[in-house]
Design a protein around this motif. Structure first.
Motif, PDB file in Angstrom:
ATOM      1  N   UNK A 289       0.809  -1.206   0.000  1.00  0.00           N
ATOM      2  CA  UNK A 289       0.000   0.000   0.000  1.00  0.00           C
ATOM      3  C   UNK A 289       0.843   1.257   0.000  1.00  0.00           C
ATOM      4  N   UNK A 290       0.144   2.397   0.015  1.00  0.00           N
ATOM      5  CA  UNK A 290       0.876   3.659  -0.038  1.00  0.00           C
ATOM      6  C   UNK A 290       0.051   4.856   0.374  1.00  0.00           C
ATOM      7  N   UNK A 291      -0.864   4.680   1.317  1.00  0.00           N
ATOM      8  CA  UNK A 291      -1.652   5.828   1.754  1.00  0.00           C
ATOM      9  C   UNK A 291      -2.432   6.446   0.607  1.00  0.00           C
ATOM     10  N   UNK A 292      -2.520   7.773   0.591  1.00  0.00           N
ATOM     11  CA  UNK A 292      -3.267   8.462  -0.459  1.00  0.00           C
ATOM     12  C   UNK A 292      -2.658   8.226  -1.831  1.00  0.00           C
ATOM     13  N   UNK A 293      -1.355   7.950  -1.899  1.00  0.00           N
ATOM     14  CA  UNK A 293      -0.694   7.736  -3.187  1.00  0.00           C
ATOM     15  C   UNK A 293      -1.242   6.514  -3.918  1.00  0.00           C
ATOM     16  N   UNK A 294      -1.799   5.560  -3.187  1.00  0.00           N
ATOM     17  CA  UNK A 294      -2.325   4.360  -3.826  1.00  0.00           C
ATOM     18  C   UNK A 294      -3.568   4.674  -4.641  1.00  0.00           C
ATOM     19  N   UNK A 295      -4.294   5.709  -4.256  1.00  0.00           N
ATOM     20  CA  UNK A 295      -5.454   6.113  -5.057  1.00  0.00           C
ATOM     21  C   UNK A 295      -5.007   6.531  -6.446  1.00  0.00           C
TER      22      UNK A 295
ATOM     23  N   UNK B 259      -7.930  -4.826   4.091  1.00  0.00           N
ATOM     24  CA  UNK B 259      -7.388  -3.541   3.656  1.00  0.00           C
ATOM     25  C   UNK B 259      -7.251  -2.626   4.871  1.00  0.00           C
ATOM     26  N   UNK B 260      -6.362  -1.650   4.774  1.00  0.00           N
ATOM     27  CA  UNK B 260      -6.253  -0.612   5.804  1.00  0.00           C
ATOM     28  C   UNK B 260      -7.643  -0.025   6.046  1.00  0.00           C
ATOM     29  N   UNK B 261      -8.019   0.083   7.302  1.00  0.00           N
ATOM     30  CA  UNK B 261      -9.393   0.450   7.662  1.00  0.00           C
ATOM     31  C   UNK B 261      -9.849   1.759   7.025  1.00  0.00           C
ATOM     32  N   UNK B 262      -8.953   2.717   6.795  1.00  0.00           N
ATOM     33  CA  UNK B 262      -9.356   4.022   6.274  1.00  0.00           C
ATOM     34  C   UNK B 262      -9.698   3.989   4.795  1.00  0.00           C
TER      35      UNK B 262
ATOM     36  N   UNK C 185      -6.360  -1.901  -3.408  1.00  0.00           N
ATOM     37  CA  UNK C 185      -6.977  -0.981  -4.373  1.00  0.00           C
ATOM     38  C   UNK C 185      -6.388  -1.174  -5.764  1.00  0.00           C
ATOM     39  N   UNK C 186      -5.094  -1.456  -5.841  1.00  0.00           N
ATOM     40  CA  UNK C 186      -4.452  -1.690  -7.137  1.00  0.00           C
ATOM     41  C   UNK C 186      -4.956  -2.999  -7.738  1.00  0.00           C
ATOM     42  N   UNK C 187      -5.047  -4.053  -6.910  1.00  0.00           N
ATOM     43  CA  UNK C 187      -5.584  -5.314  -7.414  1.00  0.00           C
ATOM     44  C   UNK C 187      -7.026  -5.133  -7.887  1.00  0.00           C
ATOM     45  N   UNK C 188      -7.797  -4.356  -7.144  1.00  0.00           N
ATOM     46  CA  UNK C 188      -9.194  -4.127  -7.527  1.00  0.00           C
ATOM     47  C   UNK C 188      -9.283  -3.340  -8.827  1.00  0.00           C
ATOM     48  N   UNK C 189      -8.425  -2.324  -8.965  1.00  0.00           N
ATOM     49  CA  UNK C 189      -8.427  -1.517 -10.188  1.00  0.00           C
ATOM     50  C   UNK C 189      -8.008  -2.344 -11.396  1.00  0.00           C
ATOM     51  N   UNK C 190      -7.209  -3.400 -11.142  1.00  0.00           N
ATOM     52  CA  UNK C 190      -6.809  -4.311 -12.215  1.00  0.00           C
ATOM     53  C   UNK C 190      -7.865  -5.387 -12.450  1.00  0.00           C
ATOM     54  N   UNK C 191      -9.005  -5.250 -11.779  1.00  0.00           N
ATOM     55  CA  UNK C 191     -10.152  -6.146 -11.925  1.00  0.00           C
ATOM     56  C   UNK C 191      -9.836  -7.581 -11.485  1.00  0.00           C
ATOM     57  N   UNK C 192      -9.091  -7.697 -10.390  1.00  0.00           N
ATOM     58  CA  UNK C 192      -8.725  -9.010  -9.876  1.00  0.00           C
ATOM     59  C   UNK C 192      -9.507  -9.399  -8.625  1.00  0.00           C
TER      60      UNK C 192
END
Length: 467
Positions: free
Chosen positions: A77-83, A128-131, A113-120
């Motif tokens: 992960x990467x905090x807000x940068x992962x968005x 996932x991080x609670x926030x 979030x990256x895996x989800x964006x890659x449709x996996x």
């Protein structure tokens, strides 16, 4: 790559959270004897330094193109940068192609979030991080309540050290439970957060919004001259989790108490090799930070023994200790403090394996998560640096702020087999500890000779300049 080698790839991107990466990477690097060779590799779009969400840069060991078909893909992960990373075409393209035949697909922190964006992950449950539960739901994924979750080839973990919790049973699957337990002992992953677990509170929604969008709650920064610097020392071969754990805590503290600022320092601004095969990049040199308010010295194995005699490390630690408000260490970093003569007659701690060297340096060893003696604050092995840093955060501010930091980094450790029972440690680790203790007199003697020579030189210099 050799036919018997299986690569575990960790794709990184600007703004990645080092703890989400280095925690599981450290566990999965635990060596095993015989069988299939597993190799961990940090990969990026380019093999050049990239920024993280702390003052520590990372340099991937390989590019996406160089690791097209890994056995496993684990996205930190990467905090807000992962968005933003979830919209990075090059990263998503690599994750999609690399996971097509991967036997393990994982994520730590909000890397899901990256895996989800890659449709996996569509329609599946994921830790996932609670926030970042809401953004994950928006991508068609069901946030899980577990700290980590294994479902077939999919392995996901929440934030903080949940990646370590997830990696330990994965290592047991790859090697054996005995090797995984040895990895836990090596990292002294026996977590004891100073305030216990952090439960939800009414302010969580506001904190979550701040973590997803740091600019939504700006904090007035003090003038540079008013900031108190916390210098984290680097050197070749160090155990990078020793640095990353407290750095993650203290960097988050800056958000809530902006009078403190972390810097990572080494003799030069260039990549520094570490114990997990990924180089780190400091943001300052020793010369640029001569008088930090707090200095933190990390540890390692043989590289730390070498650093005990390295004049660059010795000179910086000794000089900064003379003026710093606090001198701190993680794991065998305390051996470096002892090597420059700071621990004679003092209470101290270090990694369990290296206690004999600490005692030969004149300190009184205590098997505790952290030990305070005057302006010295030392933690035990590796992961203990996180617990110590939270204690330090409370000491610098207050318990409420430190608990908020703990909540923000999602530090709720839950080792899969519980903590470490030091009364029932297997024979092999005890033999290793015994061998290190046999070498302790020679290691300590060299450090003491250097300290005597330095003190004699300083005394001679003072006598020459004295009017």
């Amino acid at each position: 790559m050799p036919a018997s080698e299986k690569v575990l790839a960790f794709p990184v991107y600007p703004g990645v959270t080092p703890l989400d990466l280095i925690g599981p990477l450290t566990v999965l690097k635990t060596p095993g004897i015989g069988g299939t060779r597993y190799r961990t590799v940090v990969v990026g779009e380019r093999a050049e330094p990239l920024a993280t969400d702390t003052p520590l840069g990372l340099q991937p060991a390989a590019t996406f193109a160089e690791m097209p078909n890994p056995w496993a893909v684990i996205v930190p992960g990467g905090g807000a940068a992962t968005l933003a990373a979830a919209e990075d075409g090059a990263l998503l393209s690599y994750v999609r192609s690399a996971t097509a035949e991967a036997q393990v697909v994982g994520a730590t922190g909000n890397g899901a979030l990256v895996l989800a964006a890659a449709d996996l992950l569509r329609g599946q449950r994921s830790a996932i991080h609670w926030a970042f539960r809401e953004p994950l739901e928006e991508l068609g994924v069901i946030p899980a309540d577990q700290r980590w979750r294994a479902d077939g080839r999919l392995h996901t973990a929440a934030g903080g050290t949940a990646g370590i919790d997830m990696a330990l049973p994965l290592l047991a699957r790859l090697r054996s439970k005995a090797i995984a337990r040895f990895g836990q002992l090596s990292a002294e992953y026996d977590p004891q957060p100073p305030f216990g677990r952090v439960d939800p509170d009414p302010a969580d929604a506001a904190l979550a919004r701040t973590l997803r969008d740091p600019g939504s709650a700006p904090i007035a920064a003090p003038a540079a001259s008013d900031e108190r610097l916390i210098a984290l020392v680097l050197y070749p071969g160090l155990t990078v989790l020793d640095v990353v754990g407290p750095l993650q805590v203290l960097t988050m503290l800056q958000r809530f108490a902006p009078g403190y600022r972390c810097v990572t320092v080494w003799a030069r601004r260039e990549p520094v090799p570490t114990d997990v095969g990924v180089a780190v990049v400091p943001d300052r040199t020793f010369e640029e930070v001569p008088h930090p308010a707090i200095v933190l010295v990390p540890g390692g194995a043989l590289p730390t023994i070498r650093a005990m005699s390295d004049p660059r490390v010795r000179d910086y630690v000794r000089a900064t200790a003379a003026s710093a408000d606090l001198v701190t260490s993680v794991c065998t970093g305390s051996l470096i403090l002892g090597a420059v003569g700071l621990l004679e007659g003092r209470d101290a701690t270090t990694n369990w394996f290296y206690s004999g060297i600490l005692e030969d340096l004149g300190a009184t060893y205590h098997q505790r998560r952290w030990v305070e003696d005057g302006n010295l604050l030392m933690s035990a092995g590796v992961s203990a640096g996180i617990d110590m840093a939270l204690h330090l955060a409370a000491r610098l501010t207050d318990e409420a702020t430190a608990r908020r930091v703990q909540r923000a980094i999602d530090y709720d450790p839950q080792p899969p087999w519980g903590g470490i029972d030091y009364d029932r440690i297997p024979r092999l680790p005890r033999a290793i500890r015994g061998a290190i203790s046999l070498a302790a007199p020679a290691v300590a003697a060299r450090a003491k000779r250097l300290t005597r020579a330095e003190r004699s030189k300083a005394a001679d210099t003072q006598s020459v300049v004295r009017p």
